[in-house]
Design a protein around this motif. Sequence first.
Motif, short mmCIF file in Angstrom:
data_model
loop_
_atom_site.label_atom_id
_atom_site.label_comp_id
_atom_site.label_asym_id
_atom_site.label_seq_id
_atom_site.Cartn_x
_atom_site.Cartn_y
_atom_site.Cartn_z
N GLN A 8 -7.54 0.60 -5.38
CA GLN A 8 -7.22 0.94 -3.99
C GLN A 8 -7.53 -0.21 -3.05
OE1 GLN A 8 -8.84 4.60 -2.50
NE2 GLN A 8 -8.14 5.79 -4.25
N LEU A 33 -7.41 -3.29 -3.70
CA LEU A 33 -6.40 -4.33 -3.87
C LEU A 33 -5.16 -4.02 -3.04
CD1 LEU A 33 -6.58 -5.37 -7.58
CD2 LEU A 33 -7.52 -6.46 -5.58
N ALA A 34 -4.86 -2.74 -2.86
CA ALA A 34 -3.67 -2.37 -2.10
C ALA A 34 -3.76 -2.87 -0.67
CB ALA A 34 -3.47 -0.87 -2.13
N SER A 35 -4.96 -2.92 -0.11
CA SER A 35 -5.08 -3.43 1.24
C SER A 35 -5.58 -4.86 1.25
CB SER A 35 -5.98 -2.53 2.08
OG SER A 35 -7.18 -2.29 1.39
N VAL A 36 -5.42 -5.57 0.13
CA VAL A 36 -5.82 -6.97 0.00
C VAL A 36 -7.26 -7.16 0.47
CG1 VAL A 36 -4.90 -9.28 0.20
CG2 VAL A 36 -3.49 -7.38 0.83
N SER A 74 0.09 3.24 -3.05
CA SER A 74 -0.56 1.94 -2.96
C SER A 74 -0.42 1.29 -1.59
CB SER A 74 0.00 1.02 -4.04
OG SER A 74 1.38 0.94 -3.88
N VAL A 83 -0.60 0.87 2.64
CA VAL A 83 -1.68 1.22 3.54
C VAL A 83 -1.30 2.39 4.45
CG1 VAL A 83 -3.23 0.32 5.27
CG2 VAL A 83 -2.52 -1.11 3.41
N GLN A 101 -2.39 5.30 2.87
CA GLN A 101 -3.85 5.41 2.94
C GLN A 101 -4.28 5.98 4.28
OE1 GLN A 101 -5.91 1.77 2.20
NE2 GLN A 101 -5.85 2.04 -0.01
N GLN A 107 -5.34 7.24 -6.71
CA GLN A 107 -4.19 6.39 -6.47
C GLN A 107 -3.18 6.55 -7.60
OE1 GLN A 107 -4.75 2.72 -4.77
NE2 GLN A 107 -2.96 1.77 -5.65
#
Lengths: 646, 318
Positions: free
Chosen positions: A293, A295-298, B48, B50, B53, B75
């Motif tokens: 997770q 990694l998804a937002s770097v 994945s 944002v 999220q 995820q």
Amino acid sequence: MATLTATAPRTIPGALKQPAVRKLLLLALVAAILVPLANARWASGAWPDALTVDLSEPLARTSDWIIDNRDSHPLFLYFFGHISNAVVLSVRAVYLVLLAAGWAGVTAIAALVAWRVAGVRLALGTAAGFLTCGLLGMWIPTMQTLALMVVAVLASAVVGALLGLAAGLSDRMDRALRPVLDTMQVLPAFAYLLPVVLVFGIGVPAAVLATVVYAAPPMARLTALGLRGADKEVLEAVESLGSTARQRLLTARIPLARKELLLGLNQTIMMALSMAVIASVIGAGGLGDRVYQALASVDVGAALAAGIPIVLLAVVLDRVTAAAGERLGTERKSPVHWAYALAAAVAIAVAGRLAGRLDWPEAWSLNIADPVNRAVDWMTAHLYSGVPVVGGTAEWAGHFTTWVLDPVRDGLQWLPWWSVLLIVAALAWLIGTWHTALTAVLAMAAIGVLGVWQPSLDTLSQVLAAVAVTLVLGFATGIAAARSDRFERALRPVLDVFQTMPQFVYLIPVVALFGVGRAPAVAAAVVYALPAVVRITTQGLRQVDPAALESARSLGATSAQQLRQVQLPLARRSLLLAVNQGVVLVLAVVIIGGLVGGGALGYDVVFGLAQGDLATGLVAGAAIVCLGLMLDRVTQPTERRTKKGA
Amino acid sequence: MRLRTTTAVAAGSALLLLTGCGAADMTKQASPFANAQGAKTVTLSIQSWVGAQANTAVAQYLLEHELGYRVDTVQVDEVPAWDALSQGRVDAILEDWGHPDQEQRYVGDKKTIVRGGDLGVTGHIGWYVPTYFAKQHPDVTEWKNLNKYADQMRTAESGAKGQLMDGSPSYITNDKALVDNLDLDYQVVFAGSEAAQITQIRQFAKEQKPFLTYWYSPQWLFEKVPMTEVKLPAYKEGCDADPEKVACAYPHTPLQKYLNADFAENGGKAAALLKNFKWTTEDQNEVSLMIADQKLTPEEAAKKWVDSHESTWKAWLS
């Protein structure tokens, strides 16, 4: 067709003394007959279409059938359903116990167990490790991963031990199992994910089962090895006492194999942990999921915060099981101590419970994400490009892609398919036996038949480039470490961390430095494979007979001469093993490189998982398996084979 | 020895008792981490990207702090998430970009998933160039002129052609077909994950280099790297029916929520909240930006938004 090249008869003209020359001549002869035939029929550079089998139709149908029948067909209701249910229930049970013990209880129990089996220092380390997990704000994910790990490791140990028992007691089972286990050992973890997802769907059961399949082989191999290696004289003595076969097994052979059993358990735990992280792609939850997770937002910092507990768990489990193995048989511990330890742990758990502090207190947390991210930002800002004289990392990556990766890939893809098979056969036969050569060629041919010849060669080119870089760096570092004790000591913790760090964590810094494409995939693979290569090289060089070195020195050889003419030749076997390990590890990460633009087979697997397009994913997975098999066999020295049986 | 056999037998029979001797339907098995210690648990899927999220973070915050649930997040990629939702391993998907096949299978045929209504955000996929480049070369925003700029978009990875960067393999894309059918001198390069794609875009932007990328809105990155859409041939209903022959732009999709059918019926207040959850693109971007750029944890970001938008979310709780 072309696979016949390797099944050359074993009768060899006696006039030729050199076995290498003999093998090559024979191969050339076979090629001279078969290649014109093959070429006349399927004249093309790439694998001929006529020889491929398209599996996408049937695979897509299978996948649809499974989804449609998963809630009604008896196979699922009465078999897979129960397996899945048992996994869910046991993971849940362990998780509830861990939660009920609270953070204080879990830490205390872990520390006390470590103290009893491995001593005070490791007990303190264990406690510190667990507290750090809490401090990083990762207590609940750590417990989820731990619960999953406990179940997966127990299951792998049982399955592995049973298989190992079978192989250790029966020669026929051993012959049947060994090639399978050898092969499973070299397969990249990614290749295991798809088949289990196909049957169990995304979620914890699939993750646990993939982990079991991945982690059981070392246990099985070492159990078999331990049983077969038992001292013959002891066994004869026991036999002469008139014991039954079963008594012999329980009182002599298994106790004698304790060391191997524990080593197997140790390896199983390490492999299970690394898989538990990769399995977050298929819904394992826990720490791996946090890494994924982040990694998804770097967010490298957050990824690291979840990565550190994984490394800590790995180091703690590794050291404790290793220490337990070493201590075996040196002393008998009194059960009284165990009772004390248990009572203390229970007392702490109950105290924690009464104090109402089961969950990790939120105030006690340390935010490492920000400083780490700032450091990564600084690094990428200053190294990415425009560095005077040497150029930035982006330029390096560009040059590496244009001058190394592209030519190697284009070269491989330009080669006629039969010549690729011939090269594989020649290499495998020169290093190994006709047996390994045959397997390697068959595996390569299978890739062609699956219809993924071009992407596989693309992946292969990345593997070759990464292996070359890894070996140059690894041998250089290994030689340096073998010559300086201080350097080796400084290097050891670094190697430990890099070997246990989940590959996911460094995918993003690698992209930040090298951009998107094949270059970052190669870079990640090099980082991952380097520690093992360095380690094996160092060990190999250090094991060289001191007498040989001494005599060389007394003859006045300089240290460069000693290295070149004595150490390196004598450590040849270790160096070959390092190459073999390097190739296997590099392949595993080049596949994961599909997540950062590595393309080829890795991308296909990720695509298959992401789109639920199992046909694409499974074919690519099978090709990876074949590629792994081929690379392993081509680099497998003959000695390893003969030595392993023990 | 005796002891060991008895324990084994006991353990075996306990397992049998636990699992029950009858059929076990694995499509009805929840996550083992759900509902631990008597807490009411909701499991949400996070995709994945944002934006997803952000949805999940706000829903999670409200569920935990206003309704007293424990929330687990997992995820999962888009398509597998449907399968997980159908099995009840996750209870809700809060942002779906349109998967007609899956909808037909699970909502229409198997009835294990029900629609949860609009998220309130409209999604759009397209090709984008950085605004600094579009200002210098205004004609680049017409697809017909893209070939003129192919040289400038070259990278080591795309070789002699221009690079069109695509993201995660889980995203809906027709780009390969588009490049072929529109006769463009471009090579589609798959970054393999959104994280990798964003990192690369920011590196390009830092150096003010031109690039062409597959991208979508709403997306927080637009606030950091302003990008201008390239006009593709206009979208018409059904023009993307045959994936091989697509030669038109991507549609504008009102994003949807989906709930597990059991959960929708028995999920009580949590299910009601998730059904009512509806906000705007600006709201979502605000939260996304806090997560991805200011590096707040999703929870902190959600708290900030919740504290300042009481009127919006109070309506969801009714």
